[in-house]
Design an enzyme around this catalytic site. Structure first.
Site, PDB file in Angstrom:
ATOM      1  N   HIS A 233      -5.942  -5.391   4.872  1.00 33.61           N
ATOM      2  CA  HIS A 233      -5.283  -5.990   6.038  1.00 33.61           C
ATOM      3  C   HIS A 233      -5.136  -7.484   5.786  1.00 33.61           C
ATOM      4  O   HIS A 233      -6.047  -8.116   5.233  1.00 33.61           O
ATOM      5  CB  HIS A 233      -6.137  -5.738   7.286  1.00 33.61           C
ATOM      6  CG  HIS A 233      -5.639  -6.427   8.518  1.00 33.61           C
ATOM      7  ND1 HIS A 233      -4.447  -6.108   9.124  1.00 33.61           N
ATOM      8  CD2 HIS A 233      -6.180  -7.427   9.271  1.00 33.61           C
ATOM      9  CE1 HIS A 233      -4.271  -6.860  10.196  1.00 33.61           C
ATOM     10  NE2 HIS A 233      -5.306  -7.672  10.305  1.00 33.61           N
TER      11      HIS A 233
ATOM     12  N   GLU B 140      -0.772  -5.637   2.553  1.00 33.24           N
ATOM     13  CA  GLU B 140       0.083  -6.012   3.683  1.00 33.24           C
ATOM     14  C   GLU B 140       0.853  -7.285   3.374  1.00 33.24           C
ATOM     15  O   GLU B 140       0.304  -8.237   2.818  1.00 33.24           O
ATOM     16  CB  GLU B 140      -0.767  -6.209   4.939  1.00 33.24           C
ATOM     17  CG  GLU B 140       0.089  -6.478   6.171  1.00 33.24           C
ATOM     18  CD  GLU B 140      -0.742  -6.656   7.436  1.00 33.24           C
ATOM     19  OE1 GLU B 140      -0.156  -6.504   8.527  1.00 33.24           O
ATOM     20  OE2 GLU B 140      -1.940  -6.957   7.342  1.00 33.24           O
TER      21      GLU B 140
ATOM     22  N   ASP C 112       3.022  -9.912   5.605  1.00 33.92           N
ATOM     23  CA  ASP C 112       3.374 -10.355   6.955  1.00 33.92           C
ATOM     24  C   ASP C 112       4.554 -11.313   6.808  1.00 33.92           C
ATOM     25  O   ASP C 112       4.365 -12.486   6.471  1.00 33.92           O
ATOM     26  CB  ASP C 112       2.147 -11.055   7.551  1.00 33.92           C
ATOM     27  CG  ASP C 112       2.152 -11.032   9.061  1.00 33.92           C
ATOM     28  OD1 ASP C 112       3.207 -10.797   9.638  1.00 33.92           O
ATOM     29  OD2 ASP C 112       1.081 -11.278   9.651  1.00 33.92           O
TER      30      ASP C 112
END
Length: 741
Positions: A307, A337, A339
């Site tokens: 994450h 991940e 973002d």
């Protein structure tokens, strides 16, 4: 005195190692303007490198250990050198990357040849260290301390120096007892130990009475083990398939005495070598390579997932770095991940939106994926896109993914005829999957809005987005939509038994709170859903310091992509490392059969009656690390805790008493027992702590592994630090018995 340099054995004449022993003035590079020349020198122990600091600190702050190095890269192969090393030719540069959270060391040498000496020299030392047996490491460790305790470096040891040695190795021995041991070895009667006397003292210090007792139970009066006697020991260890040929092979592998080896006999020294080897460890050596079926659909595996992968620290003001992706891949991570936000100059950027975290280019991250994703594991990598970009920059993202990743990127179904199940890790070897939002079929040509069924990532910061940014988040460009082939982000609908099942390529993302609610309210239905579909779970956005949640509860329900903050050490990451320790550390673990069957009746909240008894005798520990190396009189008071992580009914923890002032060879001899209902999901965590009467105990070391990979019998457990680095030669010695009924 015996040389402490056994790591350098065979390397003392090596020109690269000799140059490192002399030392080099290397330029440390931290920023565009921070370039400082420092002296770096390999220590005589061959295990550590001393380096100069502008402000002198405690001795332990002036060294790094060879065993803590993750990789050595040549040239401008780190984010730091790519950004700040332009003034130095790549041939003169190197990066030392460390395990755990320690920052990279970006260095430039005066010449290309000097840089190569350090690259080659460190590679040779790391290879030598990897090849050392546990017994060699132990000998090396004790001799290194001996060298330090010999304060006047005269190769003789006074009683005062011996007492100093004992404190260094974490034992507070009664003065009278210590002096008695000292005098037993002082055959020259001159209050000094030297040569053979020192070796005799060390042998006495390193004796393992509990191993001698076990050895003598099987060896009989002749005090050596024949192959049949060793076979009897192996059978008692729970190795039911052991043969005489296996016993003979162990003798030839671990026996040190050539005469004994020729007669197929094993001495006590050979027996100790065997029990300290990987074959004598608690972790089943057969499980350290890929041993599971890799031809099942992706939904049948737990997949190591990260994450906020881009962060090196907290999600409020931490540093974003491509190095965080390199570290995640080095730990076996297979789902990272990204973002993604609008960036200047038409280039998308990656950072934690609406915070002070620094920003990195999307393009640079994709290049890092290309360069590092498959260094440890060949199995597929999933890029989990959290997309906050407008249509134009989404098209740029799609362009970068296609051009940088090339044929590695999955852009269409492998088998258009079979869309009823996901492909397998084996079929997707070396490939990269994009997890992202998908345009509905009706709007894919010109419509840019998502259908109501399609998911928005429910990260909490979206609540604070401006209206324009929320509108953008609901848009998806056809170019990016086309790349979501097997991982189409979709909102999870209620798990009603009679509803039309979604397509296997639809992936839902849930925060930990929503996942726990589903587990409580729809236990078996959720397990059945996860038998066919991928589910990603991520931490609540309220965890500002990037803390983690326990992944075990999510695994119990078959969730595959249980995303954790890899940058945050703690028991949660210990569990993650333990879960993915086996199967070659490839990042994919086949779920238990009860979690793969589409019509399974399993519910983690109601697992049924106990099926297995786990009995662990905690016997002794060896060479536990000192927690405060700057205080000679600081000795640990160790206790051992065994934790069971599994379905709620199985979770338990039990601990031994503490042993006062002895981290060198504490003895417990205590038995801890556990009843297990779902043993196939259990992780066993062994923790050593330093007992404190007035404050919380201090962490010393731990080791976590699946119960299914735990070997029975007398076993050594090789302890790891908080960051997952080896604490060699620190071990626990236990006896394990697993009874199924």
């Amino acid at each position: 005195m015996a040389s402490p340099g056994c790591l350098l054995e065979g390397l003392t004449e090596d020109e690269d190692v000799r140059a490192m022993l002399r030392g080099s003035r290397l330029c440390k590079i931290r920023s565009r303007t921070w370039h400082k020349e420092r002296l770096y020198r390999l220590q005589e122990d061959g295990l550590s490198v001393w380096f100069q600091r502008r402000i002198p600190r405690a001795p332990s702050q002036h060294i790094f250990f060879v065993q803590h190095i993750e990789a050595v890269r040549e040239g401008h192969q780190s984010e730091g050198l790519r950004r700040f090393g332009g003034a130095f030719p790549p041939a003169r540069c190197l990066t030392i990357a460390f395990k755990g959270r320690r920052k990279n060391l970006d260095l430039a040498a005066a010449t290309a040849e000097e840089a190569q000496r350090w690259v080659r020299g460190l590679a040779k030392l790391r290879a030598r260290l990897d090849a050392m047996s546990q017994r060699e490491r132990l000998d090396h460790w004790i001799h290194a301390y001996l060298h330090r305790a010999d304060s006047d470096q005269d190769s003789k040891m006074s009683f005062k120096e011996i007492k100093s040695l004992l404190r260094m190795v974490n034992v507070d021995m009664n003065d009278m007892y210590a002096y008695r041991l000292f005098k037993e070895c002082d055959h020259s009667n001159n209050e000094r130990l030297e040569g053979a006397e020192i070796e005799e003292f060390l042998r006495g210090l390193l004796k393992r009475p509990e191993l001698e007792d076990i050895f003598h139970q099987y060896s009989g009066e002749d005090r050596v083990l024949s192959a049949p006697e060793l076979l009897e020991f192996l059978k008692d260890q729970g190795e039911d398939t052991a043969t005489l040929a296996r016993a003979q092979k162990l003798i030839h592998t671990y026996e040190l005495n050539e005469t004994a080896k020729q007669h197929e006999l094993m001495t006590l020294d050979g027996f100790m070598m065997y029990l300290l080897s990987p074959e004598g460890a608690a972790l089943d050596p057969a499980h350290t390579c890929v041993f599971q079926d890799m031809d099942q659909p992706l939904s049948h595996y737990f997949i190591s997932s990260s994450h906020n992968t881009y962060l090196t620290d907290s999600q409020i003001g931490g540093l974003s770095s491509t190095e965080a992706y390199v570290r995640a891949f080095a730990q076996g991570c297979r789902c990272v991940e990204l973002d993604c936000w609008e960036g200047p100059g038409g280039e998308p950027i990656i950072y934690h939106g609406h915070t002070l975290t620094s920003k990195i280019l999307f393009r640079d991250v994709v290049q890092t994926v290309r360069d590092h994703a498959f260094t440890l594991s060949p199995y597929p990598v999933i890029l989990s896109l959290e997309n906050h970009c407008g249509l134009e920059q989404q098209a740029v993202m799609a362009h970068h993914l296609r051009t940088i990743l090339g044929d590695a990127l999955v852009t269409e179904a492998l088998d258009a005829q079979n869309l009823e199940e996901l492909p397998s890790p084996e079929q997707l070897k070396g490939r990269v999957l994009v997890k992202g939002k998908k345009l509905s079929a009706a709007r894919s040509e010109d419509g840019r809005m998502l259908s109501d069924q399609e998911e928005e990532e429910e990260e909490e910061e979206e609540e604070a987005e401006a209206t324009e940014q929320r509108r953008r988040a609901k848009q998806i460009s056809p170019e990016l939509s086309a790349l979501a082939v097997y991982c189409c982000a979709t909102r999870l609908q209620t798990l009603r038994p009679n509803q039309v099942p979604p397509q296997p390529c639809q992936v839902s993302s849930l925060n930990e709170r929503k996942a726990k609610k589903l587990i409580r309210e729809a236990g078996n239905s959720f397990v059945r859903h996860n038998a066919r579909h991928l589910t990603r779970v991520y931490p609540l956005g309220l965890r500002m310091n990037s803390a983690n949640y326990s992944p075990q509860e999510m695994w119990n329900s078959g969730c595959q992509l249980v995303a954790l903050n890899f940058q945050t050490p703690g028991y949660e990451m210990d569990l993650n490392a333990g879960r993915f320790l086996v199967n070659g550390r490839c990042g994919y673990i086949l779920k238990p059969a009860r979690l793969r069957q589409p019509d399974t009746t399993f519910d983690p909240e109601c697992p049924g009656p106990p099926r297995t008894t786990l009995t662990i005798q905690v016997l002794t520990a060896q060479q536990l690390p000192k927690l405060n190396t700057e205080k000679p009189n600081s000795i640990v008071d160790p206790l051992v805790r065994v934790e069971i992580h599994g379905v709620p009914a199985d979770c338990a923890r039990k601990e031994t008493n503490y042993v006062l002032n002895n981290g060198f060879n504490p003895r417990w001899g205590q038995t801890l027992q556990f009843q297990l209902r779902a043993p196939e999901l259990v992780l066993v965590r062994f923790v050593v702590e330093d007992y404190d009467t007035t404050s919380p105990n201090d962490f010393v070391g731990q080791f976590t592994l699946p119960l299914s990979s735990l070997k029975q019998g007398y076993r050594h457990i090789h302890l790891l630090s908080k960051d997952g680095a080896s604490l060699s030669p620190a071990t626990l010695f236990v006896h394990i018995h697993i009874q199924s009924f």
